[in-house]
Structures are given as structure tokens and as C-alpha cells.
Enzyme design. Sequence first.
Site, PDB file in Angstrom:
ATOM      1  N   CYS A   2     -16.655  22.444  -9.617  1.00  0.00           N
ATOM      2  CA  CYS A   2     -16.787  20.940  -9.774  1.00  0.00           C
ATOM      3  C   CYS A   2     -16.464  20.448 -11.039  1.00  0.00           C
ATOM      4  O   CYS A   2     -16.713  21.364 -12.057  1.00  0.00           O
ATOM      5  CB  CYS A   2     -18.212  20.647  -9.210  1.00  0.00           C
ATOM      6  SG  CYS A   2     -18.616  21.036  -7.551  1.00  0.00           S
ATOM      7  N   ARG A  27     -10.591  21.741 -10.961  1.00  0.00           N
ATOM      8  CA  ARG A  27     -12.036  22.378 -10.675  1.00  0.00           C
ATOM      9  C   ARG A  27     -12.577  22.290  -9.455  1.00  0.00           C
ATOM     10  O   ARG A  27     -13.597  22.874  -8.992  1.00  0.00           O
ATOM     11  CB  ARG A  27     -13.105  22.002 -11.686  1.00  0.00           C
ATOM     12  CG  ARG A  27     -12.640  22.128 -13.225  1.00  0.00           C
ATOM     13  CD  ARG A  27     -13.586  21.515 -14.174  1.00  0.00           C
ATOM     14  NE  ARG A  27     -14.969  22.226 -13.868  1.00  0.00           N
ATOM     15  CZ  ARG A  27     -15.336  23.352 -14.470  1.00  0.00           C
ATOM     16  NH1 ARG A  27     -14.587  23.987 -15.496  1.00  0.00           N
ATOM     17  NH2 ARG A  27     -16.381  23.995 -14.351  1.00  0.00           N
ATOM     18  N   TRP A  73     -16.086  20.709  -5.297  1.00  0.00           N
ATOM     19  CA  TRP A  73     -15.642  21.850  -4.668  1.00  0.00           C
ATOM     20  C   TRP A  73     -16.757  22.260  -3.973  1.00  0.00           C
ATOM     21  O   TRP A  73     -17.701  22.944  -4.669  1.00  0.00           O
ATOM     22  CB  TRP A  73     -15.159  22.865  -5.677  1.00  0.00           C
ATOM     23  CG  TRP A  73     -14.341  23.961  -4.792  1.00  0.00           C
ATOM     24  CD1 TRP A  73     -13.041  24.047  -4.303  1.00  0.00           C
ATOM     25  CD2 TRP A  73     -14.984  25.179  -4.696  1.00  0.00           C
ATOM     26  NE1 TRP A  73     -12.957  25.295  -3.741  1.00  0.00           N
ATOM     27  CE2 TRP A  73     -14.057  26.041  -3.865  1.00  0.00           C
ATOM     28  CE3 TRP A  73     -16.314  25.810  -4.682  1.00  0.00           C
ATOM     29  CZ2 TRP A  73     -14.387  27.386  -3.340  1.00  0.00           C
ATOM     30  CZ3 TRP A  73     -16.516  27.112  -4.022  1.00  0.00           C
ATOM     31  CH2 TRP A  73     -15.443  27.807  -3.579  1.00  0.00           C
ATOM     32  N   ASN A  99     -22.795  20.511 -11.500  1.00  0.00           N
ATOM     33  CA  ASN A  99     -21.885  21.430 -11.342  1.00  0.00           C
ATOM     34  C   ASN A  99     -22.677  22.826 -11.293  1.00  0.00           C
ATOM     35  O   ASN A  99     -23.250  22.952 -12.173  1.00  0.00           O
ATOM     36  CB  ASN A  99     -20.843  21.453 -12.436  1.00  0.00           C
ATOM     37  CG  ASN A  99     -19.925  22.949 -12.082  1.00  0.00           C
ATOM     38  OD1 ASN A  99     -19.809  23.216 -11.313  1.00  0.00           O
ATOM     39  ND2 ASN A  99     -19.407  23.037 -13.527  1.00  0.00           N
ATOM     40  N   GLY A 100     -22.646  23.471 -10.034  1.00  0.00           N
ATOM     41  CA  GLY A 100     -23.372  24.843 -10.150  1.00  0.00           C
ATOM     42  C   GLY A 100     -24.113  25.031  -8.740  1.00  0.00           C
ATOM     43  O   GLY A 100     -23.526  24.329  -7.894  1.00  0.00           O
ATOM     44  N   GLU A 484       0.133  40.606  -8.139  1.00  0.00           N
ATOM     45  CA  GLU A 484       0.132  39.338  -8.631  1.00  0.00           C
ATOM     46  C   GLU A 484       1.213  38.539  -8.067  1.00  0.00           C
ATOM     47  O   GLU A 484       0.809  37.277  -7.447  1.00  0.00           O
ATOM     48  CB  GLU A 484       0.617  39.396 -10.232  1.00  0.00           C
ATOM     49  CG  GLU A 484       0.461  38.074 -10.809  1.00  0.00           C
ATOM     50  CD  GLU A 484      -0.641  37.363 -10.693  1.00  0.00           C
ATOM     51  OE1 GLU A 484      -1.844  37.657 -10.168  1.00  0.00           O
ATOM     52  OE2 GLU A 484      -0.723  36.155 -11.119  1.00  0.00           O
ATOM     53  N   LYS A 488       0.101  34.980  -5.817  1.00  0.00           N
ATOM     54  CA  LYS A 488       0.753  33.665  -6.151  1.00  0.00           C
ATOM     55  C   LYS A 488       1.238  33.079  -4.928  1.00  0.00           C
ATOM     56  O   LYS A 488       1.026  32.014  -4.814  1.00  0.00           O
ATOM     57  CB  LYS A 488       1.745  33.732  -7.155  1.00  0.00           C
ATOM     58  CG  LYS A 488       1.681  34.118  -8.609  1.00  0.00           C
ATOM     59  CD  LYS A 488       0.952  33.029  -9.296  1.00  0.00           C
ATOM     60  CE  LYS A 488      -0.684  33.075  -9.190  1.00  0.00           C
ATOM     61  NZ  LYS A 488      -1.309  33.931  -9.998  1.00  0.00           N
ATOM     62  N   GLU A 491      -1.547  32.031  -2.222  1.00  0.00           N
ATOM     63  CA  GLU A 491      -2.726  30.886  -2.701  1.00  0.00           C
ATOM     64  C   GLU A 491      -2.051  29.756  -2.731  1.00  0.00           C
ATOM     65  O   GLU A 491      -2.638  28.771  -2.514  1.00  0.00           O
ATOM     66  CB  GLU A 491      -3.143  31.336  -4.049  1.00  0.00           C
ATOM     67  CG  GLU A 491      -2.398  31.354  -5.270  1.00  0.00           C
ATOM     68  CD  GLU A 491      -3.220  31.758  -6.400  1.00  0.00           C
ATOM     69  OE1 GLU A 491      -4.453  31.457  -6.508  1.00  0.00           O
ATOM     70  OE2 GLU A 491      -2.683  32.326  -7.259  1.00  0.00           O
ATOM     71  N   HIS A 507       2.158  55.233   3.892  1.00  0.00           N
ATOM     72  CA  HIS A 507       0.979  55.740   4.330  1.00  0.00           C
ATOM     73  C   HIS A 507       0.183  54.640   5.432  1.00  0.00           C
ATOM     74  O   HIS A 507      -0.919  54.353   5.433  1.00  0.00           O
ATOM     75  CB  HIS A 507      -0.154  55.959   3.270  1.00  0.00           C
ATOM     76  CG  HIS A 507       0.321  57.005   2.592  1.00  0.00           C
ATOM     77  ND1 HIS A 507       0.493  58.290   2.910  1.00  0.00           N
ATOM     78  CD2 HIS A 507       0.950  57.064   1.272  1.00  0.00           C
ATOM     79  CE1 HIS A 507       0.876  59.037   2.066  1.00  0.00           C
ATOM     80  NE2 HIS A 507       1.126  58.417   0.998  1.00  0.00           N
ATOM     81  N   LYS A 606     -10.248  26.052  -9.966  1.00  0.00           N
ATOM     82  CA  LYS A 606      -9.427  26.660 -11.020  1.00  0.00           C
ATOM     83  C   LYS A 606     -10.754  27.673 -11.465  1.00  0.00           C
ATOM     84  O   LYS A 606     -10.276  28.804 -11.993  1.00  0.00           O
ATOM     85  CB  LYS A 606      -8.998  25.647 -11.980  1.00  0.00           C
ATOM     86  CG  LYS A 606      -8.623  26.486 -13.448  1.00  0.00           C
ATOM     87  CD  LYS A 606      -7.035  26.946 -13.001  1.00  0.00           C
ATOM     88  CE  LYS A 606      -6.536  27.536 -14.078  1.00  0.00           C
ATOM     89  NZ  LYS A 606      -5.400  28.342 -13.796  1.00  0.00           N
TER      90      LYS A 606
HETATM   91  C1  F6R Z   1      -5.142  33.093  -9.140  1.00  0.00           C
HETATM   92  C2  F6R Z   1      -6.329  32.531 -10.172  1.00  0.00           C
HETATM   93  C3  F6R Z   1      -7.540  33.314  -9.782  1.00  0.00           C
HETATM   94  C4  F6R Z   1      -8.177  33.648 -11.090  1.00  0.00           C
HETATM   95  C5  F6R Z   1      -9.528  34.093 -11.125  1.00  0.00           C
HETATM   96  C6  F6R Z   1     -10.238  34.633 -12.139  1.00  0.00           C
HETATM   97  O1  F6R Z   1      -3.841  32.351  -9.400  1.00  0.00           O
HETATM   98  O2  F6R Z   1      -6.157  31.927 -10.779  1.00  0.00           O
HETATM   99  O3  F6R Z   1      -7.503  34.589  -8.989  1.00  0.00           O
HETATM  100  O4  F6R Z   1      -7.439  34.505 -11.711  1.00  0.00           O
HETATM  101  O5  F6R Z   1     -10.450  33.184 -10.264  1.00  0.00           O
HETATM  102  O6  F6R Z   1     -10.340  33.542 -13.163  1.00  0.00           O
HETATM  103  P1  F6R Z   1     -10.569  33.618 -14.823  1.00  0.00           P
HETATM  104  O7  F6R Z   1      -9.449  34.131 -15.409  1.00  0.00           O
HETATM  105  O8  F6R Z   1     -10.573  32.286 -15.150  1.00  0.00           O
HETATM  106  O9  F6R Z   1     -11.944  34.538 -14.812  1.00  0.00           O
END
Ligand code: F6R
Length: 611
Positions: A2, A27, A73, A99-100, A484, A488, A491, A507, A606
Amino acid sequence: MCGIVAYVGHREACPIIIKGLKRLEYRGYDSAGIALMNGDLNVYKKKGKVADLEAFISDKDVHGNIGMGHTRWATHGEPNDVNAHPHYSSSRNIAIIHNGIIENYAALKTLLISKGHTFQSETDSEVFINLIEDIRINNNCTLVEAVRLALHEVVGAYAIVVLSKDDPNQLVAARKGSPLVLGIGKGEYFLASDATPIIEYTNEVVYLKDYELAVIKDGELDIRSKEDIKQTPYIQHLELTLDSIEKGGYEHFMLKEIFEQPRSIMDSMRGRMIVESNHLMMGGIREFENKFANAERILIVACGTSWHAGLVAEYLIEDFARIPVEVEYASEFRYRNPIVRERDIVIAISQSGETADTLAAIELAKSKGATIFGICNVVGSSIARATDAGAYTHAGPEIGVASTKAFTAQVTVLTLISMIIGSKRGTLETSKLHQLMAELENIPAKVEQALALDEQIKRIAAQYQDATNFIYLGRGYNYPVALEGALKLKEISYIHAEGYPAAEMKHGPIALIDEQMPVVVIATKDSSYEKIVSNIQEVRARKGKVIAVVTEGDTTIPTMADHVIEVPETSEHLAPLLSVIPLQLLSYHIAVMRGCNVDQPRNLAKSVTVE
Ligand code: F6R
């Protein structure tokens, strides 16, 4: 999760709040709302994006110089108009944005219902505002006092702003666990979850601390502790620029951020090494150099992409500094009973600096006496403040929900740290250090070369946009890159993708391979090159489609792969900084071709400030 924004001053509040919410949409973006004081306390809210809210209020009277807004969110209650914020209290005299998560909301709600409060939504935030109202009525006190007393009753995390009909010139805000930044302009004040909605108007900000209560009334700011003790605000001057938080001609923030990597990697090493004199320096680590050098063990805690950067660091630190490293998901670490000793160093990695699980892991490790070192991108964030020392990544604001430039910035900073510890311990030879530093300095230019492959990668993406599954394989330093790359893709394109260390394939996962399966193999020239060539053969034998990321000039793999993407040659220790670039571009183009919202993928936010 949020995003929240509030304004009080001489301008119209609504446009400032709507613009701010758009900046914070990364967010959360399942619903949005705004409350404005203009004679009455009016709340407008709508399921969907901030743009839907904007359309909804276009024919409403939205004048007023004080107001607040929220982009959500969902945690408690599905995304709909009713659960969107702001929430009124039962009497509709006061309203809140939050937010929380309030963990004891169910018990509080039962109590408040027994006292005659009524609820419209399923949210914990509506419980919070009714609690404030209840306290205000029972104690016959001011709104500020009621908010302060309510903070003693709630358990959980919050950044809140409260508006009241009875005090039409007053904003009351408080935080614990969720971020809240206060901007100080000329005769005007701003509140927001981060500084991006604020910097257009002022660079003077105060990061509110946990349990602080800010009251802005009649142009005056008063900050108090939960115990009602006056606090002196620490005003910081932010360097953030407006350009850095806008798209700058790119179609999406994610693409802009991918293309910013030559600069963000450069910024993350700037002032931290002088190759000619073999000199490395990092302010944050200086007084901890001995502790690092004498550490019995280094624990790395992080989530998601940051955890992948942590895996790269495990290889680097063990290679250069010969200290055992363990990389933990913060969300697991915090809930088990981990062994943490006083001579352990814990490195917490987080782009946002607000990830709840990482913060909790830090608190746990701290309680066991370990030294905590933070690597964050967001200046002044909760993790940056909760750690004993740290280093910023200087990637600049990352707005796209999928992390790209934060990853390469984290790997850059972790590379520097590993070299510093290695040279301090004498486990990294001076000549090797020199070679690595010189090569690291070349990386931004090589990333630029890798970015020039964009058109080629787009053509490959076009062929695989309808795939339903993907496998990513890598070995050694490229194993975290495989993870990674898969993250990417899944998501932002919603294609199922798995990353594996290439040798693990036999395996189990090899059973998945058939002519329908695209397999991305990161096979740059390194110490396990021959082995990964065999892994490619294994995929080919099962008719899998091979998309290989190779080192420029490779003549072997092109004879066996369906597609070859050439990245410049570099040291294997630095390979992730280059080999991840094509994978970011591949997932970006596939997602765009599938019509997905790459900057705001479904179900994601985010900054994950919930457990
Ligand atoms: C993937 C992504 C998430 C963050 C994870 C940790 O693209 O953005 O997997 O890496 O939520 O977030 P931070 O780095 O902000 O603690």
C-alpha cells in the site's frame, strides 16, 4: 504494501495526492481512494488503479487544501470499493489511511462491535479508526490524544494518517514498521510512504521513526513519541531528482531500469575503488573491516531477487575471503531457531529496505548478538536504520515491480565487499585483486554492449511468447542467474518457469524436457564450461529448445543451440553482472508481447511489508 500520501498547505490537495498515488502505485494497485476536507470530510474510493479513481472523481467537488490518499495491495478483504481506503469511523467524523497490518484486529473488532461500532469493510484499518473514535469518546479527549492512546492498543505494523471533521486544518500521522516520510515545504507539508511524491515540491524531509506521532496543524509541525514526549525532527536534504523517478521516454519503468544499469552499476562502485593504486574503500564497512575479517561465519538474509544476489555473494566471499557463508530466506530464518553466534556477521540485502521478513530476521539476529550489515537501495529505509552499519547500492529509485537494476547494483556492492574482506584477510592475492578491479571497472561498458542485443532478444521472445513453461539452467556463478531469470519471467509474464543448477537436472527436472520446452542455458566461458556443454547436449537429446547465453566468440555452443545470445567476455566472478541482462530483456519482451502489465504484475507489490 500500500502507498499513502497526504497534503496540507496552500495548494489544491487533490492533484498533488493523485499524482503522488501514481508514483506510489508500484506499492499496490488493486484499489485507490482519497479523502478531502472541504466543508465536510469527503471520501471517494474505487476498485482498480489510481486512473480509475481519477475518472471516478472527475465530476465530484474535490476542492480543498488538506487531504489524503491511498493505493492498496489487499491483505484483509478482497479488492473492492468498500475495502479500499480511506475508511471512515462509524460516525463518519474521522477517517484513516493505513499501510501495514494490525495483527490483533479481530479481538479489537469484537470488542468495538460490543460497544456499538459498525463496520462496512473487512479491513483491519477500519478497526483502527473505530478504536481511535472509541478512545476519543470514552476519554473525551482530542483526536491527537486518541490516536496516541490507540497506538498502545494495536499490535502490528502501521503508517497511518487521520483526518477529522472537527479539526479541519489538522493532519495526524504515526508509524511503526511501515515507512512514512514527511516533506517540509514553504507553508505546506507532505506525507508519503516514500519520498517520490514529495520531491517535486521539496527536498527537505523527515523520516518518521517507529512510534512517532506527527501532528500538522495551522502550519505548525509537532512530533511526539508514543509517551507524548516532544521530539526534535531530524531534517534531511534529499538528492533525489524528478528525472530519476519518471519514465524518461521508455515505454515502461522496467525497460528504463534495465537500460540504466551501466550507470547504476557505475554509481554503485563510484568512489569505492581506485584501480591504479589497488585501493578499495567503503565508508560503511571501514570500522567493521576487522570484524568482517575475523568473522567465523557470514550469514546472508534476504528475499526474492535480493536473495539471488546473496547467493552470488556466497560464491564471491567463499572464493575471495575463505569465510563460510550461508544464505537464508529471511522468511524461513526468522521462524526457525537458527544458530547465530556473536562472531557471526549477518548481511541483510534489500532493495526497498522495508521487507518485513528481512527486518524481522535482522531483529532476531541482533537479539543473538550478531553484527548486522545492511545493503539497501532506499536511503533512510527501515532496514538501513535497523542495521549496525551498511552500504547503499546507489541504483536510484526502482519503480518497476520486477527488480532489475537493484540486482546488479547489489552484486556490484557485494563484489566490492568480498574483495575488501579477501584482501584484508590476505586470501585474495594483490595481483588477482588488481585484475578483478580492472575488470569490474569495465563492466558498465560491457553491460552497454549486452543491452545492444535488445533487438535480437526481442526476436527470440516473439518465438516463445506462447510457451507455457520454461527452464533456466546455470552452474557456478551463473546458477543464481538462472534462478533470477526464471523469477523475472514468471513474475511479469505469468509463464511457469524453474531455475536449476544445470547438474541437478538429471536428478528430476530432466523428465520435463520435450520438444515444447524452452531451456535457457547460461553457458558463459568459466571453470564449468565443459560440464554445461554436456548439459546442453542432454537437453538436445530430449528435443528441448535451447536458448544459450554464451561468451562472445564461442564456436562450440552455436553448433548445438537453437538460439545463441553472446555477451562480452569477463571474469567468471563477475559473469552474473552481464549474463543476467539478456534474461531481463527476454522476460520483459515476452511479457509485453503477452499483453501483461510489466511494471505492475498481478498479485505483486514492490515493497513487501507484510509477513
Ligand atoms: C523480484 C522482486 C522481489 C524482491 C523481494 C525482496 O523481482 O522484486 O522478489 O526482490 O520482494 O525485496 P527487497 O529487496 O525490497 O527486500
